[in-house]
Design an enzyme around this catalytic site. Structure first.
Site, short mmCIF file in Angstrom:
data_model
loop_
_atom_site.label_atom_id
_atom_site.label_comp_id
_atom_site.label_asym_id
_atom_site.label_seq_id
_atom_site.Cartn_x
_atom_site.Cartn_y
_atom_site.Cartn_z
N THR A 97 0.81 -1.22 0.00
CA THR A 97 0.00 0.00 0.00
C THR A 97 0.85 1.27 0.00
OG1 THR A 97 -1.87 -1.08 1.04
CG2 THR A 97 -1.67 1.28 1.42
N SER B 241 1.78 -8.05 -0.62
CA SER B 241 2.52 -8.89 0.33
C SER B 241 1.91 -10.27 0.47
CB SER B 241 2.67 -8.20 1.68
OG SER B 241 1.48 -8.23 2.42
N THR C 120 1.43 -4.64 4.27
CA THR C 120 1.28 -4.91 5.71
C THR C 120 0.66 -6.27 6.02
OG1 THR C 120 -0.89 -3.82 5.70
CG2 THR C 120 1.03 -2.46 6.26
N ASP C 121 0.02 -6.87 5.00
CA ASP C 121 -0.78 -8.07 5.32
C ASP C 121 0.04 -9.22 5.89
OD1 ASP C 121 -3.04 -6.77 4.53
OD2 ASP C 121 -3.12 -7.66 2.53
#
Ligand code: ASP
Length: 327
Positions: A11, A56, A88-89
């Site tokens: 992101t 990710s 971030t996942d």
């Protein structure tokens, strides 16, 4: 010497748009750093390496281990620290994997963003600046992999992504952040226990499968058996302190005879217990049947550790010792 920056997409870099209007990656490392004028005022070089620009969700163990190798070279060439930007996942998992294999005292700092650069108040620039300050700070030495978000410094060992959209998504429920970035300075308030050794790159990643099953109400042993069938190791995310329905106990005991089965909690914080409850399917019963206690490690981190170890040829005793150490 300066800091080495590695970019992996996510992101933080998604300033592009599909024809349907959805966000896609567009920014590379040069764009990301140009958006943060304060980086230039830090008075050090930022050596940029654009790696893979992937969501990710697509990252693999191999991506992370390759990245760690590149970052290692940068440190050996004189970088005082490393910053990695990514989605971030999966960041809580990649950070823990990097932490297990990172052999240097220089910090390996991961960050990203929850709001993409086209939204009001994107957090990526502030996170990148805080991460770079943390990577450059002597205060971060010897702390392994760190996750910096929202001006908080988290140990990779304990950090979780706890919210799907909040800019305060990263938290360490068991410990809290180990430090903060305050008026531009990394302040480390407490030092996490480090792993005793860093793990070498494992030989057999591609052929080592570790399944993860989250136990649910009225669970189905056939589903657990299906997950285990092609696995070389299994992580069970049990209820509460490490419980499963009694109908699953025999199966898990049988599986534990043929592979390491690690017991963790699905709750998101706290430890599985060892000797408090005694009914069939309780933590004490499952350990008697051969399950390995995952301690304070959450199910995702337990799976990372177990796959890394099994791919490196670890035997059951070594796995038990590692969970006693890390969990
Ligand atoms: N889905 C994105 C990713 O993990 C989310 C993010 O970057 O925050 O790549």
């Amino acid at each position: 010497m300066g800091v080495a920056l590695f970019t992996l997409g996510g992101t933080i870099s998604m300033a592009g748009r599909t024809h349907g209007g959805e966000s896609v990656r567009r920014l590379n490392g040069a764009d990301l750093t140009a958006a943060v004028p304060d980086l230039a005022r830090l008075g050090m070089t930022l050596d940029i390496h654009d790696i893979d620009a992937v969501p990710s969700a697509n990252l693999t163990f191999t991506h992370v281990l390759d990245l760690v190798d590149c970052a290692s070279h940068a440190v050996k060439a004189g970088a005082r620290g490393v910053v990695v930007t990514q989605g971030t996942d999966t960041l809580e998992e990649t950070a823990f994997l990097a932490d297990l294999v990172w052999p240097h005292t220089e910090p390996f700092v991961l960050t990203g963003a929850m709001r993409n650069p086209t939204l009001a108040g994107p957090d990526g620039p502030a996170n990148l600046l805080a991460a770079t300050r943390t990577a450059a700070s002597p205060a971060s030495h010897g702390l392994g992999a760190l996750v910096v978000f929202n001006d908080e410094i988290h140990a990779a060992r304990w950090v979780r992504k706890t919210h799907s959209t909040s800019t305060a998504a990263f938290a360490s429920p068991n410990t809290g952040p180990i430090g903060h970035v305050i008026e531009g300075h990394a302040r480390v308030l407490t030092t996490p226990a480090r792993h005793r050794t860093s793990y070498p790159r494992p030989e057999a990643l591609d052929t080592t499968r570790v399944g993860l099953h989250t136990v649910t109400l009225d669970d189905d042993a056939d589903i657990v058996a299906a997950v285990a069938e092609k696995s070389h190791g299994l992580v069970i995310a049990g209820f509460g302190v490490g419980h499963v329905p009694s109908e699953l106990a025999d199966l898990l005991g049988t599986l534990a005879e043929r592979m390491p089965v690690v017991l963790t909690s699905r709750t998101g914080s706290g430890s599985v217990l060892r000797h408090t409850y005694g009914s069939v399917g309780s933590e004490a019963d499952l350990q008697r049947r051969g399950l390995i206690n995952g301690g304070l490690l959450d199910p995702y981190k337990a799976r990372i550790l177990l796959r890394l170890m099994l791919a490196g040829g670890a035997d059951r005793e070594a796995v038990i010792a590692a969970f006693a150490d890390h969990g």
